[in-house]
Design an enzyme around this catalytic site. Structure first.
Site, PDB file in Angstrom:
ATOM      1  N   LYS A  38       2.964  12.113  -2.210  1.00 13.00           N
ATOM      2  CA  LYS A  38       2.253  11.096  -1.421  1.00 13.00           C
ATOM      3  C   LYS A  38       3.125  10.620  -0.250  1.00 13.00           C
ATOM      4  CE  LYS A  38       3.814   7.587  -4.731  1.00 13.00           C
ATOM      5  NZ  LYS A  38       3.453   6.918  -6.004  1.00 13.00           N
ATOM      6  N   ARG A 136      -1.783  -2.933 -12.099  1.00 11.23           N
ATOM      7  CA  ARG A 136      -2.007  -2.515 -10.732  1.00 11.23           C
ATOM      8  C   ARG A 136      -3.343  -1.775 -10.676  1.00 11.23           C
ATOM      9  NH1 ARG A 136       2.451   1.187  -7.655  1.00 11.23           N
ATOM     10  NH2 ARG A 136       1.467   2.820  -8.897  1.00 11.23           N
ATOM     11  N   TYR A 264      18.980  -7.960  22.247  1.00  9.66           N
ATOM     12  CA  TYR A 264      17.970  -8.997  22.470  1.00  9.66           C
ATOM     13  C   TYR A 264      18.345 -10.291  21.775  1.00  9.66           C
ATOM     14  CZ  TYR A 264      14.460  -5.683  24.279  1.00  9.66           C
ATOM     15  OH  TYR A 264      13.760  -4.781  25.016  1.00  9.66           O
ATOM     16  N   MET A 313      13.212  -1.789  19.244  1.00  7.25           N
ATOM     17  CA  MET A 313      12.144  -0.851  18.909  1.00  7.25           C
ATOM     18  C   MET A 313      12.643   0.598  18.954  1.00  7.25           C
ATOM     19  SD  MET A 313       8.434  -0.228  20.696  1.00  7.25           S
ATOM     20  CE  MET A 313       7.980  -1.957  20.653  1.00  7.25           C
TER      21      MET A 313
HETATM   22  C1  LIG Z   1       4.458   7.231  -7.059  1.00  8.70           C
HETATM   23  C2  LIG Z   1       4.058   7.473  -8.464  1.00  8.70           C
HETATM   24  C3  LIG Z   1       4.855   8.279  -9.312  1.00  8.70           C
HETATM   25  C4  LIG Z   1       6.229   8.793  -8.930  1.00  8.70           C
HETATM   26  O1  LIG Z   1       7.207   7.818  -9.208  1.00  8.70           O
HETATM   27  P1  LIG Z   1       8.774   8.104  -8.931  1.00  8.70           P
HETATM   28  O2  LIG Z   1       9.446   6.862  -9.360  1.00  8.70           O
HETATM   29  O3  LIG Z   1       8.894   8.346  -7.463  1.00  8.70           O
HETATM   30  O4  LIG Z   1       9.134   9.298  -9.727  1.00  8.70           O
HETATM   31  C5  LIG Z   1       4.341   8.592 -10.571  1.00  8.70           C
HETATM   32  N1  LIG Z   1       3.154   8.108 -10.971  1.00  8.70           N
HETATM   33  C6  LIG Z   1       2.401   7.290 -10.205  1.00  8.70           C
HETATM   34  C7  LIG Z   1       1.100   6.783 -10.728  1.00  8.70           C
HETATM   35  C8  LIG Z   1       2.825   6.938  -8.930  1.00  8.70           C
HETATM   36  O5  LIG Z   1       2.078   6.129  -8.179  1.00  8.70           O
END
Ligand SMILES: *Cc1c(COP(=O)(O)O)cnc(C)c1O
Length: 369
Positions: A38, A136, A264, A313
């Site tokens: 991701k 979550r 800045y 930036m």
């Molecule tokens: C991002 C994610 C992972 C991976 O977690 P890591 O700590 O990067 O290994 C696994 N399962 C879910 C549901 C996630 O959202």
């Protein structure tokens, strides 16, 4: 792209292969390994990483959103891809590109079912996410009856796996809490009554889970950060190799007299004669303002140079008074030998945020394909 761009994120696929082997060595041979890709593969380069994971023999990939999975399919990736957080308006795209959705609530379950039926699907593979304490995403254990009644009334879906996600697998002070999550997940698996013949597989562990709770690996583990070379623990970090290396080059050097200001809003005032270097990288590239004011530091000739004043930036200024270097010299933010976790923690954040924040303006240069 220029042949020799000043700021580059170098991606080392041989390091990925190394980390993959380390993670594999921590699980049973029959346990599947899912690589989480991701957010542009944790800010690196999703296409190259997914291809390499496919070649290495990963069993599954996962993305957060549907569009990320569609992108990988268009790039020719053929592994099963789990979409962790699908939204209602992308359901048809999931089916058209053969992605596998995580269904995490009655609303999302019904939205996907409606689309699968409209598209005349039979036993389309889906995954059910359960909330065991992270609060979550996910169904609750008491939703099992509702899910069962929905599944018995249709042949459009087939549950490929049941899974949950740990809230504190990296924190051994929270062992008791995590053991509670393991138990809750075990209860869900036990109470699952599958309306068809085949049994879904189960998975729970992320990277830190693999290192800290290998007994709970079930049938698959989902690893992200570990593949990229970090593990939330200094000891296991030393077994892994960072995949990404962020480097730039000095644009200009200034000699600053006592009392002069830099950047800045007069972000830094020199107390004596100082030498500063201006770097062509800023908060638009992913080096946030929280690295300013001496918190973050970069490495030139292997020596640390603190970031002074406010990160701009497109530029960052560092103090190079104690380093013999010249304009055009290489500057490293993180990479082999220089931990992204170390830099991140100096500004009160974590490697995940630093890595995924490197913006798309920074060219990716890939080696080891
Ligand atoms: C991002 C994610 C992972 C991976 O977690 P890591 O700590 O990067 O290994 C696994 N399962 C879910 C549901 C996630 O959202």
């Amino acid at each position: 792209m220029a042949e020799n761009p000043e700021t580059v994120l170098e991606i080392d696929l041989n390091a990925l292969a190394h980390n993959y082997a380390v993670l594999r060595s921590r699980i049973r041979p029959e346990t599947r390994l899912l690589g989480v890709v991701k957010a542009f593969a944790y800010g690196s380069e999703a296409k190259a990483i997914a291809r390499k994971l496919e070649a290495l023999g990963a069993d599954y990939l996962a993305v957060a959103y549907t569009s990320e999975g569609v992108f990988l399919r268009k790039a020719g990736i053929r592994l099963p891809i789990l979409v962790l957080h699908p939204q209602p308006d992308g359901m048809a795209d999931i089916i058209e590109t053969c992605l596998e959705p995580s269904l995490y609530s009655p609303r999302i379950f019904q939205e996907f079912l409606k689309t699968a039926q409209a598209m005349k699907q039979k036993r389309y593979p889906v995954h059910l996410k359960f909330n065991t304490g992270l609060n979550r995403l996910g169904f609750r254990a008491h939703d099992l009856d509702w899910i069962g009644s929905q599944l018995r009334a249709t042949d459009a879906l087939e549950v490929r796996s049941l899974f949950s996600h740990l809230a504190a697998s990296d924190d051994l002070d929270e062992r008791e809490f995590t053991l509670g999550q393991l138990k809750a997940f075990e209860g869900i698996v036990k109470n699952w009554e599958y309306p068809f013949e085949s049994r879904p597989f189960n998975h729970l562990l992320n990277t830190s889970g693999v290192f800290n709770y290998p007994g709970a690996q079930w049938d698959m583990v989902r690893t992200g950060i570990g593949l990229y070379g970090y593990s939330n623990d200094p000891e296991t970090d030393s077994l892994l190799k960072p995949v990404s290396r962020l480097r730039t080059r000095i644009s200009q050097i200034h000699k600053i007299k006592a009392g002069e200001w830099v950047g800045y809003n007069k972000g830094y005032q020199s107390e004596g004669l100082r030498v500063t270097a201006t770097l062509p990288i800023g908060h638009a590239d992913g080096i946030g303002r929280h690295y300013g004011q001496g918190k973050g530091r970069v490495y030139i000739q292997g020596k640390p140079a603190p970031i002074i004043g406010n990160v701009c930036m497109d530029m960052t200024m560092v103090d190079i008074s104690d380093i013999a270097c010249k304009e055009g010299d290489e500057v490293v933010f993180f990479g082999d030998g220089i931990s992204a976790e170390g830099l991140a923690s100096r500004a009160n954040t974590i490697s995940y945020e630093l890595l995924t924040g490197i913006s798309q303006r920074v060219p990716r240069v890939i080696s080891g394909a």
